[in-house]
Scaffold this motif. Structure first.
Motif, PDB file in Angstrom:
ATOM      1  N   ALA A  39      -9.874  -6.487   3.174  1.00 49.96           N
ATOM      2  CA  ALA A  39      -8.798  -6.945   2.983  1.00 49.96           C
ATOM      3  C   ALA A  39      -8.054  -5.918   1.631  1.00 49.96           C
ATOM      4  O   ALA A  39      -6.484  -5.343   1.941  1.00 49.96           O
ATOM      5  CB  ALA A  39      -7.704  -8.302   2.826  1.00 49.96           C
ATOM      6  N   ALA A  40      -7.990  -5.876   0.522  1.00 51.46           N
ATOM      7  CA  ALA A  40      -7.523  -5.561  -0.626  1.00 51.46           C
ATOM      8  C   ALA A  40      -7.575  -3.545  -0.925  1.00 51.46           C
ATOM      9  O   ALA A  40      -7.117  -2.856  -0.745  1.00 51.46           O
ATOM     10  CB  ALA A  40      -8.423  -5.883  -1.922  1.00 51.46           C
ATOM     11  N   LEU A  41      -9.193  -3.289   0.093  1.00 55.38           N
ATOM     12  CA  LEU A  41      -9.587  -2.079   0.300  1.00 55.38           C
ATOM     13  C   LEU A  41      -8.472  -1.558   1.369  1.00 55.38           C
ATOM     14  O   LEU A  41      -8.011  -0.667   0.697  1.00 55.38           O
ATOM     15  CB  LEU A  41     -11.145  -2.087   0.508  1.00 55.38           C
ATOM     16  CG  LEU A  41     -11.890  -2.834  -0.756  1.00 55.38           C
ATOM     17  CD1 LEU A  41     -13.498  -3.014   0.454  1.00 55.38           C
ATOM     18  CD2 LEU A  41     -11.801  -1.713  -1.899  1.00 55.38           C
ATOM     19  N   ALA A  42      -8.468  -1.653   2.473  1.00 56.18           N
ATOM     20  CA  ALA A  42      -7.633  -1.069   3.375  1.00 56.18           C
ATOM     21  C   ALA A  42      -5.817  -0.979   2.559  1.00 56.18           C
ATOM     22  O   ALA A  42      -5.470   0.048   3.181  1.00 56.18           O
ATOM     23  CB  ALA A  42      -7.523  -2.155   4.523  1.00 56.18           C
ATOM     24  N   ALA A  43      -5.744  -1.843   2.327  1.00 53.11           N
ATOM     25  CA  ALA A  43      -4.355  -2.232   1.538  1.00 53.11           C
ATOM     26  C   ALA A  43      -4.231  -1.266   0.253  1.00 53.11           C
ATOM     27  O   ALA A  43      -3.148  -0.124   0.029  1.00 53.11           O
ATOM     28  CB  ALA A  43      -4.116  -3.045   1.110  1.00 53.11           C
ATOM     29  N   LEU A  44      -5.229  -0.842  -0.294  1.00 53.04           N
ATOM     30  CA  LEU A  44      -4.917   0.934  -1.803  1.00 53.04           C
ATOM     31  C   LEU A  44      -5.262   1.383  -1.262  1.00 53.04           C
ATOM     32  O   LEU A  44      -4.373   2.439  -1.513  1.00 53.04           O
ATOM     33  CB  LEU A  44      -6.873  -0.163  -2.407  1.00 53.04           C
ATOM     34  CG  LEU A  44      -6.367  -1.436  -4.068  1.00 53.04           C
ATOM     35  CD1 LEU A  44      -7.742  -1.506  -4.105  1.00 53.04           C
ATOM     36  CD2 LEU A  44      -5.392  -0.645  -4.813  1.00 53.04           C
ATOM     37  N   ARG A  45      -5.725   1.995   0.562  1.00 51.89           N
ATOM     38  CA  ARG A  45      -5.291   3.325   0.746  1.00 51.89           C
ATOM     39  C   ARG A  45      -4.243   3.654   1.520  1.00 51.89           C
ATOM     40  O   ARG A  45      -3.811   4.213   1.728  1.00 51.89           O
ATOM     41  CB  ARG A  45      -6.852   2.984   2.374  1.00 51.89           C
ATOM     42  CG  ARG A  45      -8.205   2.723   1.087  1.00 51.89           C
ATOM     43  CD  ARG A  45      -9.359   3.328   3.104  1.00 51.89           C
ATOM     44  NE  ARG A  45      -9.443   2.386   4.054  1.00 51.89           N
ATOM     45  CZ  ARG A  45     -10.185   0.979   3.163  1.00 51.89           C
ATOM     46  NH1 ARG A  45     -10.728   1.400   1.995  1.00 51.89           N
ATOM     47  NH2 ARG A  45     -10.408   0.074   4.538  1.00 51.89           N
ATOM     48  N   ASP A  46      -4.033   2.367   2.068  1.00 56.38           N
ATOM     49  CA  ASP A  46      -2.597   2.539   2.741  1.00 56.38           C
ATOM     50  C   ASP A  46      -1.371   1.407   2.601  1.00 56.38           C
ATOM     51  O   ASP A  46      -2.385   0.230   3.447  1.00 56.38           O
ATOM     52  CB  ASP A  46      -2.655   3.187   3.847  1.00 56.38           C
ATOM     53  CG  ASP A  46      -1.388   3.632   5.058  1.00 56.38           C
ATOM     54  OD1 ASP A  46      -0.514   3.307   4.035  1.00 56.38           O
ATOM     55  OD2 ASP A  46      -1.642   3.413   5.980  1.00 56.38           O
ATOM     56  N   PRO A  47      -1.315   0.952   1.892  1.00 54.57           N
ATOM     57  CA  PRO A  47       0.011   1.799   1.841  1.00 54.57           C
ATOM     58  C   PRO A  47      -0.632   2.810   0.274  1.00 54.57           C
ATOM     59  O   PRO A  47       0.326   3.584  -0.691  1.00 54.57           O
ATOM     60  CB  PRO A  47       1.526   0.631   1.259  1.00 54.57           C
ATOM     61  CG  PRO A  47       0.859  -0.159   0.594  1.00 54.57           C
ATOM     62  CD  PRO A  47      -0.877  -0.487   1.798  1.00 54.57           C
ATOM     63  N   GLY A  48      -0.736   1.995  -0.316  1.00 52.73           N
ATOM     64  CA  GLY A  48      -1.903   1.718  -2.048  1.00 52.73           C
ATOM     65  C   GLY A  48      -1.273   0.711  -3.113  1.00 52.73           C
ATOM     66  O   GLY A  48      -0.816  -0.075  -2.914  1.00 52.73           O
ATOM     67  N   ALA A  49      -1.925   1.550  -4.647  1.00 49.10           N
ATOM     68  CA  ALA A  49      -1.532   1.073  -5.467  1.00 49.10           C
ATOM     69  C   ALA A  49       0.000   1.394  -5.784  1.00 49.10           C
ATOM     70  O   ALA A  49       0.071   2.200  -6.108  1.00 49.10           O
ATOM     71  CB  ALA A  49      -2.488   1.185  -6.206  1.00 49.10           C
ATOM     72  N   TRP A  50       0.936  -0.214  -6.226  1.00 53.79           N
ATOM     73  CA  TRP A  50       1.859   0.122  -7.172  1.00 53.79           C
ATOM     74  C   TRP A  50       2.076  -0.817  -7.425  1.00 53.79           C
ATOM     75  O   TRP A  50       1.645  -1.693  -7.721  1.00 53.79           O
ATOM     76  CB  TRP A  50       2.669   1.041  -5.187  1.00 53.79           C
ATOM     77  CG  TRP A  50       3.272  -1.102  -5.069  1.00 53.79           C
ATOM     78  CD1 TRP A  50       2.024  -1.662  -3.753  1.00 53.79           C
ATOM     79  CD2 TRP A  50       4.239  -2.208  -4.958  1.00 53.79           C
ATOM     80  NE1 TRP A  50       2.060  -2.662  -3.560  1.00 53.79           N
ATOM     81  CE2 TRP A  50       3.916  -3.083  -4.450  1.00 53.79           C
ATOM     82  CE3 TRP A  50       5.059  -2.044  -5.870  1.00 53.79           C
ATOM     83  CZ2 TRP A  50       4.410  -4.362  -3.931  1.00 53.79           C
ATOM     84  CZ3 TRP A  50       5.734  -3.357  -6.424  1.00 53.79           C
ATOM     85  CH2 TRP A  50       5.243  -4.695  -4.485  1.00 53.79           C
ATOM     86  N   ILE A  51       2.986  -0.680  -8.494  1.00 52.66           N
ATOM     87  CA  ILE A  51       3.782  -1.230  -9.554  1.00 52.66           C
ATOM     88  C   ILE A  51       5.674  -1.575  -9.627  1.00 52.66           C
ATOM     89  O   ILE A  51       5.919  -0.556  -8.373  1.00 52.66           O
ATOM     90  CB  ILE A  51       3.629  -0.925 -11.439  1.00 52.66           C
ATOM     91  CG1 ILE A  51       2.429   0.076 -11.113  1.00 52.66           C
ATOM     92  CG2 ILE A  51       3.800  -0.965 -11.881  1.00 52.66           C
ATOM     93  CD1 ILE A  51       1.730  -0.002 -12.827  1.00 52.66           C
ATOM     94  N   GLU A  52       5.944  -2.076  -9.037  1.00 49.52           N
ATOM     95  CA  GLU A  52       7.319  -2.553  -8.820  1.00 49.52           C
ATOM     96  C   GLU A  52       8.308  -1.835  -9.193  1.00 49.52           C
ATOM     97  O   GLU A  52       7.548  -1.477 -10.440  1.00 49.52           O
ATOM     98  CB  GLU A  52       7.947  -4.147  -9.520  1.00 49.52           C
ATOM     99  CG  GLU A  52       8.980  -4.622  -8.828  1.00 49.52           C
ATOM    100  CD  GLU A  52       9.644  -6.232  -8.670  1.00 49.52           C
ATOM    101  OE1 GLU A  52      10.665  -6.348  -9.261  1.00 49.52           O
ATOM    102  OE2 GLU A  52       8.509  -6.155  -9.766  1.00 49.52           O
ATOM    103  N   GLY A  53       8.763  -1.315  -8.774  1.00 49.59           N
ATOM    104  CA  GLY A  53      10.066  -0.354  -8.776  1.00 49.59           C
ATOM    105  C   GLY A  53       9.344   1.239  -8.748  1.00 49.59           C
ATOM    106  O   GLY A  53       9.960   2.390  -9.090  1.00 49.59           O
TER     107      GLY A  53
END
Length: 70
Positions: A39-53
């Motif tokens: 689940a984490a790998l899928a989220a890192l592909r789309d939408p991607g890693a993000w930092i608030e703001g």
């Protein structure tokens, strides 16, 4: 002028620190993240890693044993 290739980075893990460094480094160079949590790998592909703001940074992410360099 000397042309240097862009560095490539690999990160092992899908936790908070791996995601933080992936989001930061992914803006400057290709990043590949390897882990075992689907689940984490899928989220890192789309939408991607993000930092608030900030906008998400899509990363190459997959199981550690099948990950190819970014």
């Amino acid at each position: 002028m000397v042309t240097r290739p862009r560095p490539r980075t690999a990160i092992v893990g899908t936790g908070a620190l791996a995601t933080f460094f992936g989001a930061r480094l992914g803006r400057a160079c290709p990043v590949a993240i390897g882990g075992a949590w689907p689940a984490a790998l899928a989220a890192l592909r789309d939408p991607g890693a993000w930092i608030e703001g900030e906008d998400p940074v899509p990363l190459r992410a997959g199981p550690i044993d099948s990950l190819e360099p970014a």
